[in-house]
Design a protein around this motif. Sequence first.
Motif, PDB file in Angstrom:
ATOM      1  N   MET A  94       0.939  -1.212  -0.119  1.00  0.00           N
ATOM      2  CA  MET A  94      -0.086   0.032   0.067  1.00  0.00           C
ATOM      3  C   MET A  94       0.962   1.358  -0.255  1.00  0.00           C
ATOM      4  O   MET A  94       2.015   1.233   0.425  1.00  0.00           O
ATOM      5  CB  MET A  94      -0.731   0.044   1.038  1.00  0.00           C
ATOM      6  CG  MET A  94      -1.716  -1.274   1.379  1.00  0.00           C
ATOM      7  SD  MET A  94      -2.956  -1.105   2.900  1.00  0.00           S
ATOM      8  CE  MET A  94      -4.061  -0.026   2.387  1.00  0.00           C
ATOM      9  N   LYS A  95       0.544   2.351  -0.677  1.00  0.00           N
ATOM     10  CA  LYS A  95       1.011   3.661  -0.417  1.00  0.00           C
ATOM     11  C   LYS A  95       0.993   3.872   0.950  1.00  0.00           C
ATOM     12  O   LYS A  95       0.187   3.537   1.833  1.00  0.00           O
ATOM     13  CB  LYS A  95       0.313   4.936  -0.951  1.00  0.00           C
ATOM     14  CG  LYS A  95       0.069   4.663  -2.499  1.00  0.00           C
ATOM     15  CD  LYS A  95      -0.688   5.649  -3.162  1.00  0.00           C
ATOM     16  CE  LYS A  95      -0.894   5.346  -4.537  1.00  0.00           C
ATOM     17  NZ  LYS A  95      -1.818   6.350  -5.350  1.00  0.00           N
ATOM     18  N   GLY A 141       0.711   6.593   3.168  1.00  0.00           N
ATOM     19  CA  GLY A 141      -0.600   7.112   3.726  1.00  0.00           C
ATOM     20  C   GLY A 141      -1.975   6.410   3.668  1.00  0.00           C
ATOM     21  O   GLY A 141      -2.396   6.262   4.871  1.00  0.00           O
ATOM     22  N   ASP A 142      -2.145   5.529   2.628  1.00  0.00           N
ATOM     23  CA  ASP A 142      -3.095   4.542   2.736  1.00  0.00           C
ATOM     24  C   ASP A 142      -2.824   3.368   3.869  1.00  0.00           C
ATOM     25  O   ASP A 142      -3.582   3.228   4.810  1.00  0.00           O
ATOM     26  CB  ASP A 142      -3.312   3.884   1.418  1.00  0.00           C
ATOM     27  CG  ASP A 142      -3.877   4.603   0.458  1.00  0.00           C
ATOM     28  OD1 ASP A 142      -4.424   5.751   0.750  1.00  0.00           O
ATOM     29  OD2 ASP A 142      -3.687   4.615  -0.686  1.00  0.00           O
ATOM     30  N   ARG A 143      -1.751   3.002   3.969  1.00  0.00           N
ATOM     31  CA  ARG A 143      -1.369   2.040   5.026  1.00  0.00           C
ATOM     32  C   ARG A 143      -1.457   2.606   6.456  1.00  0.00           C
ATOM     33  O   ARG A 143      -2.072   1.953   7.396  1.00  0.00           O
ATOM     34  CB  ARG A 143       0.143   1.553   4.832  1.00  0.00           C
ATOM     35  CG  ARG A 143       0.511   0.379   5.688  1.00  0.00           C
ATOM     36  CD  ARG A 143       1.931   0.034   5.205  1.00  0.00           C
ATOM     37  NE  ARG A 143       2.940   0.927   5.343  1.00  0.00           N
ATOM     38  CZ  ARG A 143       3.862   0.856   4.277  1.00  0.00           C
ATOM     39  NH1 ARG A 143       3.811  -0.001   3.269  1.00  0.00           N
ATOM     40  NH2 ARG A 143       4.884   1.778   4.484  1.00  0.00           N
ATOM     41  N   ASN A 144      -1.006   4.075   6.389  1.00  0.00           N
ATOM     42  CA  ASN A 144      -1.289   4.563   7.957  1.00  0.00           C
ATOM     43  C   ASN A 144      -2.878   4.692   8.353  1.00  0.00           C
ATOM     44  O   ASN A 144      -3.347   4.349   9.459  1.00  0.00           O
ATOM     45  CB  ASN A 144      -0.577   5.886   8.105  1.00  0.00           C
ATOM     46  CG  ASN A 144       0.887   5.589   8.132  1.00  0.00           C
ATOM     47  OD1 ASN A 144       1.393   4.771   8.438  1.00  0.00           O
ATOM     48  ND2 ASN A 144       1.779   6.761   7.713  1.00  0.00           N
ATOM     49  N   GLU A 145      -3.562   4.993   7.431  1.00  0.00           N
ATOM     50  CA  GLU A 145      -4.787   4.990   7.341  1.00  0.00           C
ATOM     51  C   GLU A 145      -5.452   3.671   7.994  1.00  0.00           C
ATOM     52  O   GLU A 145      -6.474   3.554   8.617  1.00  0.00           O
ATOM     53  CB  GLU A 145      -5.662   5.473   6.458  1.00  0.00           C
ATOM     54  CG  GLU A 145      -5.491   6.856   5.981  1.00  0.00           C
ATOM     55  CD  GLU A 145      -6.205   7.748   4.961  1.00  0.00           C
ATOM     56  OE1 GLU A 145      -6.740   6.867   4.011  1.00  0.00           O
ATOM     57  OE2 GLU A 145      -5.627   8.672   4.392  1.00  0.00           O
ATOM     58  N   ALA A 146      -5.180   2.667   7.419  1.00  0.00           N
ATOM     59  CA  ALA A 146      -5.407   1.226   7.542  1.00  0.00           C
ATOM     60  C   ALA A 146      -5.071   0.787   8.955  1.00  0.00           C
ATOM     61  O   ALA A 146      -5.841   0.331   9.746  1.00  0.00           O
ATOM     62  CB  ALA A 146      -5.064   0.170   6.417  1.00  0.00           C
ATOM     63  N   LYS A 206      -9.066   8.239   8.925  1.00  0.00           N
ATOM     64  CA  LYS A 206      -9.788   8.951   7.738  1.00  0.00           C
ATOM     65  C   LYS A 206     -11.273   8.404   7.657  1.00  0.00           C
ATOM     66  O   LYS A 206     -11.666   7.340   7.740  1.00  0.00           O
ATOM     67  CB  LYS A 206      -9.302   8.423   6.436  1.00  0.00           C
ATOM     68  CG  LYS A 206      -9.950   9.166   5.331  1.00  0.00           C
ATOM     69  CD  LYS A 206      -9.128   8.654   3.972  1.00  0.00           C
ATOM     70  CE  LYS A 206      -9.927   9.509   2.695  1.00  0.00           C
ATOM     71  NZ  LYS A 206      -9.318   8.987   1.405  1.00  0.00           N
TER      72      LYS A 206
END
Length: 76
Positions: free
Chosen positions: A30-31, A33-38, A43
Amino acid sequence: MKFSVLFGREVSTWSEEWKHECEIRYLAGMKLGDRNEALDGVKDGMRGIKSIRGEKAVAHLRAEIDRYAALKAKAG
């Protein structure tokens, strides 16, 4: 049986080792930012892994993602 980068050997695709490998591989792909959100769930009020499994589990996942990336880089 499949080769596990994290365990350095073949493991059953029905095993917890393979389940862990797949989760780490998915998160590592994952990118950031997306990984941190997951992982953190920051978000749109979405629950992240942290709210489900706890901070210690997320810290372990982050360490495993780093270890996976290092092993992949070493392997070429």
